[in-house]
Design an enzyme around this catalytic site. Structure first.
Site, short mmCIF file in Angstrom:
data_model
loop_
_atom_site.label_atom_id
_atom_site.label_comp_id
_atom_site.label_asym_id
_atom_site.label_seq_id
_atom_site.Cartn_x
_atom_site.Cartn_y
_atom_site.Cartn_z
N LYS A 1 -13.39 5.53 10.04
CA LYS A 1 -12.40 5.73 9.97
C LYS A 1 -11.14 6.61 9.87
CE LYS A 1 -8.35 4.57 6.44
NZ LYS A 1 -8.32 4.96 5.10
N ARG B 1 -9.69 -0.79 5.98
CA ARG B 1 -10.30 -2.21 5.92
C ARG B 1 -10.02 -2.98 7.55
NH1 ARG B 1 -8.83 -3.52 0.21
NH2 ARG B 1 -8.77 -1.64 0.01
N ASP C 1 -0.82 -0.87 3.28
CA ASP C 1 -1.25 0.29 2.88
C ASP C 1 -3.35 0.38 2.74
OD1 ASP C 1 -1.15 2.66 2.46
OD2 ASP C 1 -1.11 2.32 0.03
N GLU D 1 -4.66 -0.68 5.33
CA GLU D 1 -4.94 -0.77 6.79
C GLU D 1 -6.54 -0.42 6.88
OE1 GLU D 1 -4.13 1.58 4.90
OE2 GLU D 1 -4.71 3.59 6.39
N LYS E 1 3.97 4.32 1.13
CA LYS E 1 3.35 5.35 0.16
C LYS E 1 4.14 5.94 -0.75
CE LYS E 1 -1.32 6.35 1.91
NZ LYS E 1 -2.14 5.65 0.04
N ASP F 1 -1.62 8.07 7.59
CA ASP F 1 -0.91 7.25 6.71
C ASP F 1 -0.13 6.78 6.26
OD1 ASP F 1 -1.62 4.59 5.27
OD2 ASP F 1 -3.31 5.25 4.52
N ASP G 1 -6.83 11.43 6.74
CA ASP G 1 -7.14 10.22 7.19
C ASP G 1 -7.68 9.48 8.26
OD1 ASP G 1 -7.47 7.80 4.96
OD2 ASP G 1 -5.97 6.85 5.81
N1 BES Z 1 -6.49 6.30 2.75
C1 BES Z 1 -6.26 5.55 2.14
C2 BES Z 1 -6.73 5.63 0.65
C3 BES Z 1 -6.72 7.41 0.07
C4 BES Z 1 -6.23 7.81 -0.85
C5 BES Z 1 -7.50 8.80 0.56
C6 BES Z 1 -6.46 9.14 -1.27
C7 BES Z 1 -7.96 9.84 0.44
C8 BES Z 1 -6.62 10.10 -0.92
C9 BES Z 1 -5.59 3.80 2.21
O1 BES Z 1 -5.38 3.65 3.52
C10 BES Z 1 -5.57 3.46 0.96
O2 BES Z 1 -3.99 3.60 1.35
N2 BES Z 1 -5.36 2.33 0.23
C11 BES Z 1 -5.21 1.82 -0.91
C12 BES Z 1 -5.17 0.47 -0.82
C13 BES Z 1 -4.64 -0.67 -1.99
C14 BES Z 1 -3.30 -0.63 -0.82
C15 BES Z 1 -5.84 -2.21 -2.17
C16 BES Z 1 -5.20 2.23 -1.93
O3 BES Z 1 -6.29 2.60 -2.56
O4 BES Z 1 -4.54 2.55 -2.72
MN MN Z 2 -3.52 3.23 3.72
ZN ZN Z 3 -5.84 4.75 4.77
#
Ligand code: BES
Ligand code: MN
Ligand code: ZN
Length: 502
Positions: free
Chosen positions: A270, A356, A352, A354, A282, A275, A293
């Site tokens: 990834k 996947r 968010d 993104e 966020k 992000d 990220d």
């Molecule tokens: N990059 C984030 C995940 C992340 C969070 C990495 C904290 C490192 C530390 C990812 O893109 C994300 O935002 N995931 C969301 C998904 C949700 C909206 C289903 C999450 O886990 O909050």
């Molecule tokens: Mn995200």
């Molecule tokens: Zn992310």
């Protein structure tokens, strides 16, 4: 950053001329055999006295500096603890070396010497010991100073590992060679992650890939936006739309196998260079950590470089889908439907989620190479942070043999994985009313539904997914892990490739 030079040498500890000599102790075991006794005698019993005073006992993390007043040629002795003998693992050696290297730097020494530990973990070969010692020293002295005007102490530039016997040198040197490769790769990843996102854009990542490809002589292909449109990478393009930074789809290819048409190992990382969450923005707190990220992408690039440098006899492909997730005027909206490279449609309920999305196109593209095994690595979910915290990488997969190989590599590298379920039942959470699936799974099992989403794009390829969210960033400094980006997963991937080549 210049990497520490490391070499092995056969010599006695009491005749080595060096600014600092490092000696490792097990807790409550007295003087380390041979070396400890030899040095204690030369120092008129000073080490025995120190141990008796209980000021230093060999506990894990303990460090003592001892000036020798030239009773031996080494100016200083640095004693480090390994912890209890019965519990000794390779990671204790890595940690002890991390502490030692930091102490060497504090003493303002640029070079140091270290004696092989007199006790090593069961089943650890001299190669293993040489490798972990090297990793601990290089990673423990890591600093990122690119954007600082003050210089926080000179770097340690050289380490010599002393072996009592000449016949130990070949294995020790091989271990050092591997340790330099894995540590250097980790340093490379930490650097890429430490650079801020106004510098480390998808374009810059593509440049880094070019540099790597040129340096180690591997094939490089970069797909630009037009090409991605032509191919139909709607998910990756959807994520990139909110940003002014153009996306890049980076493919590196290394042919190391004797048979050219051997099925390759394919790695997908990834690579979100920042992000923000997009329109599903966020919160501000800790958002700066989202510059890392792109850790997964940096790692598959670093693994490619290491494999080529070590001339591993296998075919390897690394893929970096690179984009920035921003809430610009053209950004994807919640509810938008995108068509992925695989042909499957996805309703984007949360912009968010993104990672996947870009990975779905990355993985679908990867299957075109008919991989022997396919591994993706990603800072994918906040749910991983909640479920596993700081010390375990989340693992999912479709192939028992591959999962076992990854588990072993992680254990050996000191980057442990923990398997989570990839049960089809969870797919009901991903159903959409308007498309083939949606990109979020609602409440509960967030790390699982993300992995299950990815599984829909790998066909029947043996596949493992590694979620490194949380382990990719450390809240505090540890023995060989700095505060900030850790580069976790790099050594696991390289160890996996090394093991596969044996
Ligand atoms: N990059 C984030 C995940 C992340 C969070 C990495 C904290 C490192 C530390 C990812 O893109 C994300 O935002 N995931 C969301 C998904 C949700 C909206 C289903 C999450 O886990 O909050
Ligand atoms: Mn995200
Ligand atoms: Zn992310």
């Amino acid at each position: 950053m210049n990497i520490m030079r490391v070499e092995a040498k056969q010599a006695r500890v009491d005749t080595e001329n060096t600014d600092a000599l490092v000696l490792m102790f097990c807790e409550g075991e007295g003087l380390p055999k041979e070396e400890g006794v030899i040095l204690d005698r030369a120092l008129g019993g000073a080490l025995r006295e120190l141990l008796q005073s209980k000021e230093f006992d060999g506990k894990a993390g303990e460090v003592v500096v001892f000036h020798t007043h030239r009773k031996i040629p080494a100016k200083r002795l640095i004693l480090v603890g390994l912890g209890k003998k019965q519990e000794l693992g390779l990671d204790h050696i890595r940690q002890a070396m991390g502490h030692a290297a930091k102490r060497v730097r504090q003493a303002k020494c640029q070079a140091f010497t270290v004696a092989l530990p007199s006790v090593v973990p069961q089943e650890a070969s001299p190669i293993d010991v040489g490798q972990t010692m090297t990793e601990g020293a290089i990673l423990g002295s890591y600093q990122f100073t690119t954007y600082r005007s003050d210089t926080p102490g000179k770097a340690v530039t050289a380490m010599t590992v002393l072996a009592p016997r000449k016949d130990q040198l070949p294995q020790l040197s091989e271990g050092i060679r591997r340790g330099v490769a894995t540590a250097e790769a980790t340093v490379f990843v930490r650097d890429l992650c430490n650079h801020p996102s106004n510098v480390m854009t998808p374009t810059r990542i593509a440049q880094e890939a070019k540099t790597v490809a040129k340096e180690v002589g591997v094939n490089l292909k970069i797909l630009e936006q037009k090409e991605m449109e032509r191919l139909g990478m709607g998910a990756l393009l959807g994520v990139a739309k909110g940003s002014h930074e153009p996306p890049k789809f980076i493919i590196l290819q290394y042919q190391g196998a004797k048979k050219k048409d051997d099925r390759p190992v394919v790695l997908v990382g990834k690579t979100i260079t920042f992000d923000t969450g997009g329109i599903s923005l966020k919160p501000a707190e800790n958002m700066e950590q989202m510059k890392a990220d792109m850790t997964g992408g940096a790692e598959v690039l670093a693994a490619m470089r290491a494999a080529a440098r070590l001339k591993l006899p296998l075919n390897l492909i690394s893929i970096l889908p690179a984009a920035e997730n921003m809430p610009g005027g053209r950004a994807m909206r919640p509810g938008d439907v995108v068509k992925t490279l695989s042909g499957k449609t996805v309703e984007v309920q949360n912009t968010d989620a993104e990672g996947r999305l870009i990975l779905s196109d990355g993985l679908a593209y990867a299957t075109r190479f008919k991989p022997a095994v396919l591994i993706d690595i990603a800072t994918l979910t906040g749910a991983c942070v909640v479920a596993l915290g700081q010390f375990a990488i989340g693992m999912f997969g479709t192939d028992a043999t591959l999962k076992e190989a990854i588990r072993k590599a992680g254990l050996r590298a000191g980057e442990r994985v923990w398997e989570m379920p990839l049960w089809e039942e969870y797919f009901e959470q991903l159903r959409s009313d308007v498309a083939d699936m949606r990109n979020i799974g609602g409440r509960g099992g967030g790390m699982i539904t993300a992995a299950l989403f990815l599984s829909k794009f790998v066909g029947d390829t043996p596949w493992v997914h590694l979620d490194i969210a949380s382990t990719d960033w450390s809240e505090r400094e540890r023995a060989y892990i700095p505060k900030g980006p850790t580069g976790i997963g790099t050594r696991l991937l390289i160890q996996f490739l090394i093991n596969r080549s044996l």
